[in-house]
Write a protein that holds these residues in place. Structure first.
Motif, short mmCIF file in Angstrom:
data_model
loop_
_atom_site.label_atom_id
_atom_site.label_comp_id
_atom_site.label_asym_id
_atom_site.label_seq_id
_atom_site.Cartn_x
_atom_site.Cartn_y
_atom_site.Cartn_z
N VAL A 202 -31.19 -33.72 -23.51
CA VAL A 202 -30.83 -33.43 -22.12
C VAL A 202 -31.94 -33.88 -21.17
N LEU A 203 -33.22 -33.65 -21.56
CA LEU A 203 -34.31 -34.10 -20.70
C LEU A 203 -34.31 -35.62 -20.57
N ALA A 204 -34.07 -36.32 -21.70
CA ALA A 204 -34.02 -37.78 -21.65
C ALA A 204 -32.84 -38.25 -20.83
N GLY A 205 -31.71 -37.54 -20.89
CA GLY A 205 -30.55 -37.93 -20.11
C GLY A 205 -30.77 -37.79 -18.63
N ASN A 206 -31.76 -37.07 -18.20
CA ASN A 206 -32.07 -36.90 -16.78
C ASN A 206 -33.23 -37.80 -16.36
N GLY A 207 -33.48 -38.85 -17.12
CA GLY A 207 -34.46 -39.85 -16.72
C GLY A 207 -35.88 -39.53 -17.10
N LYS A 208 -36.09 -38.57 -17.98
CA LYS A 208 -37.43 -38.22 -18.40
C LYS A 208 -37.76 -38.93 -19.72
N SER A 209 -39.04 -39.30 -19.84
CA SER A 209 -39.49 -39.85 -21.13
C SER A 209 -39.91 -38.68 -22.01
N VAL A 210 -39.27 -38.60 -23.16
CA VAL A 210 -39.42 -37.43 -24.02
C VAL A 210 -39.72 -37.89 -25.43
N VAL A 211 -40.61 -37.15 -26.09
CA VAL A 211 -40.87 -37.37 -27.49
C VAL A 211 -40.69 -36.05 -28.23
N LEU A 212 -40.01 -36.10 -29.35
CA LEU A 212 -39.75 -34.93 -30.17
C LEU A 212 -40.61 -35.02 -31.42
N VAL A 213 -41.46 -33.99 -31.63
CA VAL A 213 -42.37 -33.97 -32.76
C VAL A 213 -41.88 -32.93 -33.75
N ASP A 214 -41.59 -33.36 -34.98
CA ASP A 214 -41.17 -32.44 -36.03
C ASP A 214 -42.41 -31.89 -36.70
N ALA A 215 -42.84 -30.68 -36.26
CA ALA A 215 -44.04 -30.07 -36.80
C ALA A 215 -43.76 -29.14 -37.96
N ASP A 216 -42.52 -29.05 -38.42
CA ASP A 216 -42.19 -28.23 -39.58
C ASP A 216 -42.41 -29.08 -40.83
N VAL A 217 -43.68 -29.30 -41.15
CA VAL A 217 -44.04 -30.22 -42.23
C VAL A 217 -43.68 -29.64 -43.60
N ARG A 218 -43.45 -28.32 -43.68
CA ARG A 218 -43.09 -27.72 -44.96
C ARG A 218 -41.61 -27.95 -45.29
N ASN A 219 -40.77 -27.94 -44.26
CA ASN A 219 -39.33 -28.14 -44.47
C ASN A 219 -38.77 -28.95 -43.31
N PRO A 220 -39.05 -30.25 -43.28
CA PRO A 220 -38.61 -31.07 -42.14
C PRO A 220 -37.09 -31.16 -42.09
N SER A 221 -36.56 -31.17 -40.86
CA SER A 221 -35.11 -31.21 -40.70
C SER A 221 -34.65 -32.20 -39.65
N ILE A 222 -35.53 -32.63 -38.73
CA ILE A 222 -35.13 -33.54 -37.66
C ILE A 222 -34.62 -34.85 -38.25
#
Length: 728
Positions: free
Chosen positions: A554-574
């Protein structure tokens, strides 16, 4: 309404609905719900338990109906009339009569259910030896070798059985009462009903005779005592009168029960007084006649003298006539003179005799009067003496009167009781019992109705218990009152498609919900939405990774530059949600690999970049707590407007508190209708102890169970409405 603000004093959006108004927002802002609406919602939410409870109860009702032994009911009807019906128009008396009548009938109903009556029926019907009775209730046959204690125990069990089977039903607004028995045998039911009413009538008669018998015995003893007292008092009265010479001629009793006597002296005084009055009257008359004689008026008025005087006058007149014609010596004249002289002599003689008689009569009258007066004086003296002595006699007479009244009253009561003892009974049998031609129970309709009621009660109890034991978040607004967190968004539950695909459609419910969340985030800080945000939850599977992915979209859809960091290194899901490889990522960077550009994967489909978790390290907490993570955040902030960090759950792990210190703030994800309040509170306490800044909460998977709070309706209506318009 109070405005919510964050820790920096910036106001927060109070309405988490997609558009900030409408049904969802108004319901969510309500402080409470009507009780009926809460009950209806609880039933809908737990409809499986409700349906199961009702179905089970109905099934048990059917089984009980088909397995139960048929029972036949026979009824006898009796009439119970009050002993002494009261008819009065006085209001207070009528009320007391009604109360007494009500107490009388309640007493009769209790007697109809009494144990003593059951004992009479047992003895009258010899039920312990009745084969039909024993077979109907499957009792043990009597054993001749049974001890008296065993027989009493058997009789007691039969009595309990009779009292359980009898039914007493008064007929409304009447004096009629129905007595019913239900047994497996129609003939036995009729027999027991008839025995019951017959023995009740007999017991009533027995009680009447027993009561009158006791009363008669008591009254007989009292009558004997009172009769002796009366005889003693009468004897004392007669002895006293004899000693004092008081002769009683007659006695009479007045209306007050007092006895008035007439003595001989009193009677004599009355007679002498009457004779004295007459003697005095005769003396007065004689005295008057004597006075007339003295004055001569008596002679004139006497009949004989008056006749002689008339005759003399006649002779004198004739003599005067003769003298006018003849001489004195004329024979006729001489004869008349002689006759006249004779008449004068007769008159003189008669006058003397009359005066003497009057005097004698007067003297006799005076003597009679004096004698009577002397006799009256003597009697009066005697009467006065008796009057002084009659004071004690009056006391004795009063005692006799009292004893006689007590004796006669008690004797009358004794006679009345004797009549009542043989009077008619006030209880009569109206209808005898007849053997039933069809069983009265089991009644399928009635049993199913009872089973339905019990099933509803069981379902209500289960729903109530489940609701009380459920401490999960059902009303999204509760996160503010229970946990002190602003509600930033309520996310609907999606069943038919993946969240990653649904969020791309800007007309979908998921997109609108996260757009509302983004709008609320823009009020959190002075520079708008926070630039670095960590998304976490208390336990896995609460929707934190989906929330991170959708918020980034949603943030990216409104013209924002966004990065998503998957910090759940024990059980990654992204990487699984986005279907991308997880070769190099966060764990590699934290381990010392500086090729950050190679770890950032662009996602043109979603409009943002992603840093996957990378390989699972053996020491995840040490890597996340190192300065390399802070360096990563600083580096990414130079390239992107917003950094979304998807961290591991809080409970049992130290990852989230370590990451929370490196970002601007935390979004806490709560799964609706699932996560317990105690678990959420524990997780939040860990975050607060780490010094993290909590922006607010996101309630995910809001579904049908939350419709009553406005959220299910708001989303279901709001998002489908636009779709339907497009179809048109």
């Amino acid at each position: 309404m109070n405005e919510m603000v964050n820790s920096n004093g910036v106001p927060l959006a109070a309405d988490p609905s997609p558009y900030g108004y409408g049904d969802g927002g108004e319901a969510a802002g309500a402080s409470g719900l009507p009780a009926l609406e809460q009950i209806f919602t609880a039933i809908i939410n737990h409809r499986n338990w409700v349906i199961g409870s009702i179905a089970g109860a109905l099934l048990l009702g059917l089984v009980f109906t088909f397995l139960a032994t048929p029972q036949y009911t026979s009824t006898s009807r009796i009439e119970i009339l009050p002993d002494a019906p009261v008819a009065t128009s006085v209001e207070g008396q009528r009320d007391r009569a009604l109360i007494n009548e009500l107490a009388f009938y309640n007493t009769q109903y209790s007697l109809l259910r009494s144990r003593s009556l059951a004992e009479r029926v047992l003895r009258a019907g010899n039920l312990t030896a009745d084969k039909d009775f024993i077979a109907a209730f499957k009792l043990e046959s009597p054993d001749p070798n049974m001890t008296s204690a065993d027989r009493r125990e058997q009789a007691a069990s039969v009595i309990d059985l009779l009292l359980d089977r009898v039914s007493v039903s008064p007929v409304r607004t009447s004096s009629l009462v129905d007595i019913s028995f239900s047994t497996p045998s129609p003939q036995l039911s009729a027999k027991l009903a008839d025995l019951w009413v017959s023995q009740f009538v007999d017991s009533t008669i027995d009680r009447r005779f027993a009561a009158t018998s006791d009363a008669r015995e008591y009254l007989e003893a009292r009558l004997t005592t009172l009769r002796q007292n009366l005889e003693t008092s009468e004897r004392a009265l007669i002895s006293y009168a004899t000693d004092k010479g008081i002769v009683t001629l007659s006695s009479e009793t007045d209306t007050e029960g007092r006895t008035r006597t007439q003595t001989l002296v009193g009677t004599n005084i009355a007679a002498v007084s009457d004779a004295l009055s007459k003697a005095r009257e005769a003396r007065i008359i004689a005295e008057s006649e004597l006075a007339n004689t003295m004055t001569g008026s008596a002679q004139v008025n006497a009949p004989t003298i008056s006749s002689l005087r008339e005759k003399r006058a006649s002779v004198e007149a004739e003599l005067a006539e003769m003298r006018t014609r003849f001489e004195e010596d004329y024979p006729a004249v001489v004869a008349l003179k002689a006759q006249l002289a004779n008449l004068d002599q007769s008159i003189k003689t008669e006058t003397g005799r009359s005066s003497q008689g009057n005097r004698e009569a007067y003297n006799a009258a005076v003597k009679r009067e004096r004698q009577l007066q002397s006799q009256l004086d003597e009697l009066t003296g005697l009467y006065n003496v008796q009057q002084r002595e009659s004071i004690q006699m009056t006391i004795l007479q009063r005692e006799v009167d009292s004893n006689r009244q007590l004796y006669e009253g008690l004797l009358q009561r004794y006679k009345e009781i004797g009549v009542a003892g043989v009077g008619t009974n006030n209880i009569s049998i109206v209808d005898r019992a007849k053997a039933a031609d069809r069983p009265s129970s089991p009644n399928l309709i009635l049993n199913l109705a009872i089973a339905l009621i019990l099933g509803l009660a069981l379902a209500a109890g289960l729903v109530f218990l489940i609701e009380k034991l459920d401490s999960s978040v059902r009303n999204p607004q509760d996160v503010t009152s229970q946990f002190g967190l602003p509600l930033l968004g309520a996310i609907p539950e999606i069943h038919d498609q993946a969240v990653a695909d649904a969020v791309i459609d800007k007309k979908s419910a998921i997109y609108e919900a996260y757009f509302s969340l983004m709008t609320n985030l823009s009020f959190l800080t002075a520079h708008g939405a926070p630039r670095s945000i960590m998304v976490t939850s208390s336990r896995p599977q609460e929707g934190k990774s989906n929330s991170s992915l959708c918020l980034a979209t949603v943030l990216a859809g409104n013209g924002k530059s966004v990065v998503l960091v998957d910090a759940d290194v024990r059980n990654p899901s992204i990487n699984r949600y986005l279907d991308i490889p997880n070769k190099r990522g966060l764990s590699h960077y934290l381990a010392g690999d500086d090729a950050l550009a190679d770890m950032i994967a662009p996602l043109p489909k979603f409009g943002f970049d992603v840093v996957t978790a990378g390989a699972t390290p053996p020491n995840a907490a040490e890597l996340l707590g190192s300065d390399r993570f802070a360096l990563l955040i600083e580096t990414l902030m130079t390239r992107y407007d917003h950094i979304i960090v998807d961290s591991a759950p809080l409970l049992g792990l130290a990852d989230a508190p370590l990451i929370a210190r490196r970002v601007e703030g935390v979004l806490f994800t709560i799964e609706a209708n699932s996560t317990k309040s105690r678990v959420i509170s524990t997780a939040l306490n860990r975050l607060r102890m780490s010094g993290a800044k909590l922006f607010g909460a996101i309630v995910t998977k809001v579904g049908a169970k939350n419709q009553v709070y406005g959220y299910g309706y708001g989303y279901g209506y709001g998002y489908s409405y636009g779709g339907e318009q497009n179809k048109d």
